[in-house]
Write a protein that holds these residues in place. Structure first.
Motif, PDB file in Angstrom:
ATOM      1  N   ASP A 176       0.857  -1.102  -0.096  1.00 36.65           N
ATOM      2  CA  ASP A 176       0.052  -0.025   0.116  1.00 36.65           C
ATOM      3  C   ASP A 176       0.826   1.166   0.041  1.00 36.65           C
ATOM      4  O   ASP A 176       1.822   1.311   0.714  1.00 36.65           O
ATOM      5  N   ALA A 177       0.439   2.338  -0.791  1.00 33.50           N
ATOM      6  CA  ALA A 177       1.415   3.318  -1.015  1.00 33.50           C
ATOM      7  C   ALA A 177       1.715   4.297   0.337  1.00 33.50           C
ATOM      8  O   ALA A 177       3.027   4.430   0.586  1.00 33.50           O
ATOM      9  N   ALA A 178       0.713   4.154   1.362  1.00 33.92           N
ATOM     10  CA  ALA A 178       0.993   4.763   2.686  1.00 33.92           C
ATOM     11  C   ALA A 178       2.116   3.914   3.443  1.00 33.92           C
ATOM     12  O   ALA A 178       2.856   4.624   4.227  1.00 33.92           O
ATOM     13  N   THR A 179       2.058   2.749   3.296  1.00 37.98           N
ATOM     14  CA  THR A 179       3.001   1.620   4.202  1.00 37.98           C
ATOM     15  C   THR A 179       4.319   1.794   3.552  1.00 37.98           C
ATOM     16  O   THR A 179       5.360   1.802   4.171  1.00 37.98           O
ATOM     17  N   ILE A 180       4.460   1.971   2.189  1.00 41.89           N
ATOM     18  CA  ILE A 180       5.702   2.236   1.456  1.00 41.89           C
ATOM     19  C   ILE A 180       6.243   3.371   1.900  1.00 41.89           C
ATOM     20  O   ILE A 180       7.436   3.478   2.174  1.00 41.89           O
ATOM     21  N   VAL A 181       5.615   4.383   1.752  1.00 43.51           N
ATOM     22  CA  VAL A 181       6.188   5.729   2.126  1.00 43.51           C
ATOM     23  C   VAL A 181       6.651   5.847   3.757  1.00 43.51           C
ATOM     24  O   VAL A 181       7.501   6.379   4.102  1.00 43.51           O
ATOM     25  N   ASP A 182       5.759   5.438   4.638  1.00 46.33           N
ATOM     26  CA  ASP A 182       6.348   5.047   6.014  1.00 46.33           C
ATOM     27  C   ASP A 182       7.639   4.416   6.111  1.00 46.33           C
ATOM     28  O   ASP A 182       8.455   4.718   6.898  1.00 46.33           O
ATOM     29  N   ALA A 183       7.820   3.444   5.114  1.00 44.28           N
ATOM     30  CA  ALA A 183       9.138   2.646   5.133  1.00 44.28           C
ATOM     31  C   ALA A 183      10.168   3.459   4.589  1.00 44.28           C
ATOM     32  O   ALA A 183      11.448   3.515   5.173  1.00 44.28           O
ATOM     33  N   PHE A 184       9.918   4.256   3.624  1.00 45.48           N
ATOM     34  CA  PHE A 184      10.810   5.231   2.787  1.00 45.48           C
ATOM     35  C   PHE A 184      11.343   6.153   4.116  1.00 45.48           C
ATOM     36  O   PHE A 184      12.795   6.525   4.093  1.00 45.48           O
ATOM     37  N   ASP A 185      10.395   6.699   4.792  1.00 42.29           N
ATOM     38  CA  ASP A 185      10.836   7.856   5.861  1.00 42.29           C
ATOM     39  C   ASP A 185      11.733   7.213   6.765  1.00 42.29           C
ATOM     40  O   ASP A 185      12.742   7.582   7.293  1.00 42.29           O
ATOM     41  N   ALA A 186      11.261   5.939   7.516  1.00 45.15           N
ATOM     42  CA  ALA A 186      12.151   5.157   8.410  1.00 45.15           C
ATOM     43  C   ALA A 186      13.531   4.992   7.833  1.00 45.15           C
ATOM     44  O   ALA A 186      14.485   5.197   8.635  1.00 45.15           O
ATOM     45  N   ALA A 187      13.655   4.485   6.573  1.00 44.87           N
ATOM     46  CA  ALA A 187      15.079   4.269   5.817  1.00 44.87           C
ATOM     47  C   ALA A 187      15.754   5.405   5.805  1.00 44.87           C
ATOM     48  O   ALA A 187      16.990   5.427   6.206  1.00 44.87           O
ATOM     49  N   LEU A 188      15.358   6.543   5.363  1.00 44.27           N
ATOM     50  CA  LEU A 188      15.968   7.672   5.207  1.00 44.27           C
ATOM     51  C   LEU A 188      16.308   8.445   6.554  1.00 44.27           C
ATOM     52  O   LEU A 188      17.475   8.996   6.502  1.00 44.27           O
ATOM     53  N   ARG A 189      15.505   8.459   7.492  1.00 46.30           N
ATOM     54  CA  ARG A 189      15.851   9.020   8.745  1.00 46.30           C
ATOM     55  C   ARG A 189      16.912   8.307   9.390  1.00 46.30           C
ATOM     56  O   ARG A 189      17.903   8.920  10.023  1.00 46.30           O
ATOM     57  N   SER A 190      16.741   6.920   9.257  1.00 44.55           N
ATOM     58  CA  SER A 190      18.166   6.068   9.693  1.00 44.55           C
ATOM     59  C   SER A 190      19.253   6.492   9.237  1.00 44.55           C
ATOM     60  O   SER A 190      20.480   6.496   9.670  1.00 44.55           O
ATOM     61  N   MET A 191      19.397   6.549   7.736  1.00 42.06           N
ATOM     62  CA  MET A 191      20.486   6.976   7.044  1.00 42.06           C
ATOM     63  C   MET A 191      20.918   8.419   7.226  1.00 42.06           C
ATOM     64  O   MET A 191      22.130   8.552   7.564  1.00 42.06           O
ATOM     65  N   LEU A 192      20.106   9.445   7.567  1.00 45.46           N
ATOM     66  CA  LEU A 192      20.700  10.614   7.835  1.00 45.46           C
ATOM     67  C   LEU A 192      21.173  10.638   9.208  1.00 45.46           C
ATOM     68  O   LEU A 192      22.097  11.500   9.458  1.00 45.46           O
ATOM     69  N   ALA A 193      20.680   9.907  10.237  1.00 44.10           N
ATOM     70  CA  ALA A 193      21.227   9.761  11.368  1.00 44.10           C
ATOM     71  C   ALA A 193      22.777   9.208  11.460  1.00 44.10           C
ATOM     72  O   ALA A 193      23.497   9.496  12.369  1.00 44.10           O
ATOM     73  N   ASP A 194      23.150   8.551  10.126  1.00 45.77           N
ATOM     74  CA  ASP A 194      24.404   8.274  10.136  1.00 45.77           C
ATOM     75  C   ASP A 194      25.213   9.358   9.286  1.00 45.77           C
ATOM     76  O   ASP A 194      26.408   9.483   9.904  1.00 45.77           O
ATOM     77  N   MET A 195      24.575   9.747   8.192  1.00 42.26           N
ATOM     78  CA  MET A 195      25.437  10.740   7.386  1.00 42.26           C
ATOM     79  C   MET A 195      25.594  11.877   8.138  1.00 42.26           C
ATOM     80  O   MET A 195      26.540  12.565   8.001  1.00 42.26           O
ATOM     81  N   VAL A 196      24.928  12.695   8.970  1.00 42.22           N
ATOM     82  CA  VAL A 196      24.938  14.141   9.550  1.00 42.22           C
ATOM     83  C   VAL A 196      26.126  13.969  10.561  1.00 42.22           C
ATOM     84  O   VAL A 196      26.971  15.065  10.429  1.00 42.22           O
ATOM     85  N   PRO A 197      26.226  13.148  11.467  1.00 42.36           N
ATOM     86  CA  PRO A 197      27.720  13.072  12.229  1.00 42.36           C
ATOM     87  C   PRO A 197      28.964  12.703  11.569  1.00 42.36           C
ATOM     88  O   PRO A 197      29.786  13.556  11.918  1.00 42.36           O
ATOM     89  N   TRP A 198      28.722  12.125  10.484  1.00 42.16           N
ATOM     90  CA  TRP A 198      29.557  11.646   9.689  1.00 42.16           C
ATOM     91  C   TRP A 198      30.339  12.977   8.923  1.00 42.16           C
ATOM     92  O   TRP A 198      31.437  13.319   9.091  1.00 42.16           O
ATOM     93  N   ILE A 199      29.400  13.698   8.574  1.00 44.61           N
ATOM     94  CA  ILE A 199      29.704  14.958   7.762  1.00 44.61           C
ATOM     95  C   ILE A 199      30.386  15.950   8.878  1.00 44.61           C
ATOM     96  O   ILE A 199      31.373  16.815   8.513  1.00 44.61           O
ATOM     97  N   LEU A 200      29.723  15.978  10.075  1.00 37.42           N
ATOM     98  CA  LEU A 200      30.136  17.095  10.985  1.00 37.42           C
ATOM     99  C   LEU A 200      31.533  16.673  11.707  1.00 37.42           C
ATOM    100  O   LEU A 200      32.380  17.507  11.933  1.00 37.42           O
ATOM    101  N   ASP A 201      32.142  15.379  11.606  1.00 34.44           N
ATOM    102  CA  ASP A 201      33.288  15.057  12.042  1.00 34.44           C
ATOM    103  C   ASP A 201      34.217  15.244  10.956  1.00 34.44           C
ATOM    104  O   ASP A 201      35.383  15.299  11.449  1.00 34.44           O
ATOM    105  N   ARG A 202      33.945  15.502   9.817  1.00 29.96           N
ATOM    106  CA  ARG A 202      34.951  15.975   8.687  1.00 29.96           C
ATOM    107  C   ARG A 202      34.792  16.956   7.808  1.00 29.96           C
ATOM    108  O   ARG A 202      35.791  17.144   6.906  1.00 29.96           O
ATOM    109  N   VAL A 203      34.249  18.019   8.613  1.00 31.04           N
ATOM    110  CA  VAL A 203      34.308  19.110   7.934  1.00 31.04           C
ATOM    111  C   VAL A 203      34.670  20.007   8.885  1.00 31.04           C
ATOM    112  O   VAL A 203      34.309  20.549   9.877  1.00 31.04           O
TER     113      VAL A 203
END
Length: 203
Positions: A176-203
């Motif tokens: 279902d579209a809403a279920t798929i979008v919720d999964a996209f949201d969870a995947a991206l928020r998890s990835m951003l939680a890794d990307m942001v501190p990685w960038i902060l440590d290297r800039v």
């Protein structure tokens, strides 16, 4: 022998053709349901702001991913799009906005934007989007996969100071579209939680 239609038959056919055209036009103009994803709010703002300007470039992507349609893969080599729905922006532009806002929310940099305030920024974050789709799993469920390769470039000498590939997967109970979008949201928020501190440590 040529076939000629009587005026009565022609009068019967023309309204049917008009109805068909209007029906197709109506289907084409039906608005798609629009979804957008959230940026990551930091748990704790930075204690101090660095006098550094960061530019987040729009990630490059293939034509299949550089679209506002929501991709779903029923098989590894097959790509389709969920009917009746779309993202608010094409996937690369949406990811750029999410990463930009997530970095800006930390308060760690003097400026974070899509382009430099002056002639050039201090650092640029470049990305390549290689996966941004829901993959149909065994049974009726699916899983969302997002994969983004990042590079941090020091603008002064165009030197790549860091690079890393980030990948995140989140399950969806159904397609279902809403279920798929919720999964996209969870995947991206998890990835951003890794990307942001990685960038902060290297800039």
């Amino acid at each position: 022998m040529s076939l000629r239609l009587s005026p009565v038959i022609l009068l019967m056919i023309l309204p049917l053709a008009g109805c068909s055209a209007l029906s197709a036009l109506g289907a084409a103009s039906t608005p798609l349901e629009v979804f957008e994803l959230r940026a990551l709010a930091p748990e704790q703002p930075a204690r101090r702001t660095r006098d550094v300007e960061v530019v987040v470039e729009e990630p490059v992507a293939t034509g299949a991913l550089a679209t506002e349609r929501i991709m779903i893969r029923p098989a590894p080599l097959s790509a389709q799009y969920l009917p009746g729905v779309r993202w608010a922006d094409p996937a690369p532009a949406m990811l750029q906005t999410m990463l930009l806002r997530s970095l800006a929310e930390t308060g760690a940099f003097n400026s974070v934007g899509r382009g430099p305030v002056g002639t050039r920024a201090d650092y640029a974050v470049l990305g390549e989007l290689t996966d941004f789709q829901a993959e149909v799993a065994e049974g009726q469920g699916a899983q969302v996969r997002v994969r983004l390769m990042l590079r941090i470039v020091r603008e002064g000498d165009a030197r790549v100071t860091a690079r890393r590939t980030f990948e995140s997967v989140a399950p969806a109970a159904d397609t279902d579209a809403a279920t798929i979008v919720d999964a996209f949201d969870a995947a991206l928020r998890s990835m951003l939680a890794d990307m942001v501190p990685w960038i902060l440590d290297r800039v």
